[in-house]
Design a protein around this motif. Structure first.
Motif, mmCIF file in Angstrom:
data_model
loop_
_atom_site.group_PDB
_atom_site.id
_atom_site.type_symbol
_atom_site.label_atom_id
_atom_site.label_comp_id
_atom_site.label_asym_id
_atom_site.label_seq_id
_atom_site.Cartn_x
_atom_site.Cartn_y
_atom_site.Cartn_z
ATOM 1 N N ILE A 199 -6.257 7.042 2.199
ATOM 2 C CA ILE A 199 -7.192 6.192 1.461
ATOM 3 C C ILE A 199 -8.636 6.530 1.817
ATOM 4 O O ILE A 199 -9.510 6.606 0.943
ATOM 5 C CB ILE A 199 -6.888 4.703 1.738
ATOM 6 C CG1 ILE A 199 -5.524 4.333 1.153
ATOM 7 C CG2 ILE A 199 -7.980 3.804 1.160
ATOM 8 C CD1 ILE A 199 -5.045 2.949 1.525
ATOM 9 N N SER A 200 -8.904 6.750 3.110
ATOM 10 C CA SER A 200 -10.250 7.093 3.544
ATOM 11 C C SER A 200 -10.710 8.413 2.931
ATOM 12 O O SER A 200 -11.856 8.536 2.460
ATOM 13 C CB SER A 200 -10.301 7.178 5.072
ATOM 14 O OG SER A 200 -11.577 7.576 5.519
ATOM 15 N N SER A 253 0.555 11.511 9.507
ATOM 16 C CA SER A 253 -0.264 10.996 8.415
ATOM 17 C C SER A 253 0.173 11.608 7.089
ATOM 18 O O SER A 253 0.710 12.716 7.030
ATOM 19 C CB SER A 253 -1.732 11.329 8.669
ATOM 20 O OG SER A 253 -2.182 10.735 9.867
ATOM 21 N N THR A 267 0.852 -1.183 0.000
ATOM 22 C CA THR A 267 0.000 0.000 0.000
ATOM 23 C C THR A 267 0.889 1.235 0.000
ATOM 24 O O THR A 267 1.782 1.357 0.834
ATOM 25 C CB THR A 267 -0.917 0.015 1.237
ATOM 26 O OG1 THR A 267 -1.699 -1.193 1.248
ATOM 27 C CG2 THR A 267 -1.851 1.210 1.188
ATOM 28 N N ASP A 278 -1.163 5.874 3.451
ATOM 29 C CA ASP A 278 -1.719 5.352 4.699
ATOM 30 C C ASP A 278 -3.248 5.332 4.685
ATOM 31 O O ASP A 278 -3.895 5.792 3.741
ATOM 32 C CB ASP A 278 -1.170 6.128 5.901
ATOM 33 C CG ASP A 278 -1.596 7.601 5.920
ATOM 34 O OD1 ASP A 278 -2.540 7.972 5.184
ATOM 35 O OD2 ASP A 278 -0.994 8.377 6.678
ATOM 36 N N ASP A 279 -3.814 4.787 5.765
ATOM 37 C CA ASP A 279 -5.270 4.594 5.837
ATOM 38 C C ASP A 279 -6.037 5.913 5.801
ATOM 39 O O ASP A 279 -7.138 5.984 5.240
ATOM 40 C CB ASP A 279 -5.630 3.832 7.112
ATOM 41 C CG ASP A 279 -5.174 2.385 7.077
ATOM 42 O OD1 ASP A 279 -4.867 1.892 5.965
ATOM 43 O OD2 ASP A 279 -5.113 1.751 8.151
ATOM 44 N N HIS A 325 -9.471 2.181 -4.606
ATOM 45 C CA HIS A 325 -9.903 3.173 -3.626
ATOM 46 C C HIS A 325 -11.351 3.596 -3.851
ATOM 47 O O HIS A 325 -11.832 4.512 -3.199
ATOM 48 C CB HIS A 325 -8.974 4.389 -3.686
ATOM 49 C CG HIS A 325 -7.538 4.049 -3.451
ATOM 50 N ND1 HIS A 325 -6.548 4.367 -4.356
ATOM 51 C CD2 HIS A 325 -6.943 3.382 -2.445
ATOM 52 C CE1 HIS A 325 -5.385 3.915 -3.893
ATOM 53 N NE2 HIS A 325 -5.603 3.329 -2.747
#
Length: 277
Positions: A78-79, A262, A71, A74-75, A105
Motif C-alpha cells: 500500500i505504501s 512482504s 485489506t 500488506d502495508d 490508496h
C-alpha cells in the motif's frame, strides 16, 4: 489537511456541476465504430476461452453480494502504491478508481477535483472516504456495455489488485482508453494475492513475470496507448523464507498468495497517446 469525502453518492444520483457530455451507456463494441480513427480499436484478443475461465462460475455479483471489509495487500504494498500515485497523479484532476473497495490508496495530502469509484458492492464503495461518486457495474457479464461517462473525461484510471478477475480485459481496456483524456494515465497494480476461485485461469497458472507480460498485452491489444512503464518491487527473501517456499506448505501458500514475506509489488501503466486523438 483532511480531504476525505465521508458520504460518496452513487453516480448520477445527484447532479454534478459539470456533467460529462454524454451520460448514456455506450457499449464497448461500438467504441471503435464511433470514431473515424483507429484509436480504441481492439487489434487482437489476448486470452483464449480457456484462459478466461474461472473455477467459480457463478456470477461475480453473487460472489461480491456481501461486503468484504478486509485489506487485500500488506502495508508495504500500500505504501509503495500510494507513493507511485503521488508521483504520477497531479492534484485537482479527475480520477476513476476501477474495481475499487472500501479503502483508498490515494495520498491523503493531495486534493483531486473528482474521484469516482467503481465496484460490485455498494456498501463497500459507500465507505470509501476518497470517493465523490461511485458506480456498481459487473465487468464480466457477457453483454458488457460501456460506462455512463463521456469520452475523454478522466485524467487517470486506477486499477489496484483487481485485474486478475477480468474475463474480458480487451473490452475493458478499450473502454478505459475511451474515457481517458489525451495524455491521461491508466495505472494497473497487483501482487500475488487473489481470490483463487475467481481469478481467471491465465492468471492462476502464471508467475509474477508472466502476469506482468499479460497486463502489458492487455494494453498493447488496444490501439492508442503509449509505450508501457513497468514498476517492480520484490521483497528480499531470507533463508528461512526460501526453505518454506520450497516445502509442500510453502507451495500451498504461494498458490493462494499467502507467504510470510512482504507482498511483491507490480505496476504497469500507460498513457493515452496525445498524438492520436
Amino acid at each position: 489537511m483532511s480531504i476525505f469525502h465521508p458520504n460518496p453518492k452513487p453516480w448520477l444520483q445527484k447532479p454534478i456541476s459539470s456533467p460529462p457530455k454524454a451520460l448514456q451507456p455506450k457499449s464497448t463494441s461500438s467504441i471503435a465504430a464511433s470514431t473515424s480513427s483507429s484509436v480504441g480499436k481492439i487489434k487482437r484478443l489476448v486470452l483464449t476461452k480457456q484462459g478466461r475461465a474461472k473455477l467459480n462460475t457463478f456470477p461475480d455479483r453473487d460472489f461480491y453480494a456481501y461486503p468484504r471489509l478486509v485489506t487485500h495487500v500488506d502495508d508495504a504494498f500500500i505504501s509503495t502504491l500510494t507513493n507511485l500515485y503521488r508521483e504520477r497523479l497531479r492534484g485537482n484532476t479527475e480520477i476513476l478508481d476501477l474495481m475499487s473497495s472500501w479503502v483508498s490508496h490515494l495520498p491523503n495530502d493531495v486534493k483531486y477535483k473528482r474521484v469516482v469509484g467503481h465496484g460490485l458492492n455498494a456498501e463497500e464503495l459507500a465507505k470509501n472516504p476518497r470517493l465523490d461518486y461511485f458506480v456498481v457495474k459487473d465487468l464480466n457479464c457477457e453483454d458488457l456495455e460501456g460506462f455512463e461517462f463521456g469520452s475523454c473525461c478522466f485524467d487517470a484510471v486506477l486499477c489496484s489488485v483487481g485485474v486478475q478477475y477480468l474475463q474480458q480485459p480487451e473490452k475493458v481496456f478499450a473502454e478505459m482508453l475511451r474515457i481517458l483524456k489525451p495524455g491521461g494515465v491508466f495505472i494497473v497494480s497487483f501482487s500475488n494475492r487473489m481470490f483463487y476461485e475467481k481469478a481467471i485461469s491465465a492468471w492462476r497458472e502464471g508467475s509474477g513475470y508472466s502476469r506482468v507480460n499479460l497486463v502489458v498485452q492487455y494494453f498493447q491489444c488496444v490501439e492508442g496507448f503509449t509505450e508501457p512503464e513497468v514498476v517492480r518491487k520484490l521483497p528480499a527473501a531470507s533463508n528461512d523464507d526460501a526453505k518454506e517456499s520450497n516445502s509442500p506448505m510453502g507451495w500451498m501458500k504461494r498458490l493462494f498468495g499467502f507467504m510470510s514475506a512482504s507482498d511483491p509489488f507490480y505496476a504497469v501503466h500507460y498513457a493515452r497517446d496525445v498524438s492520436r486523438v
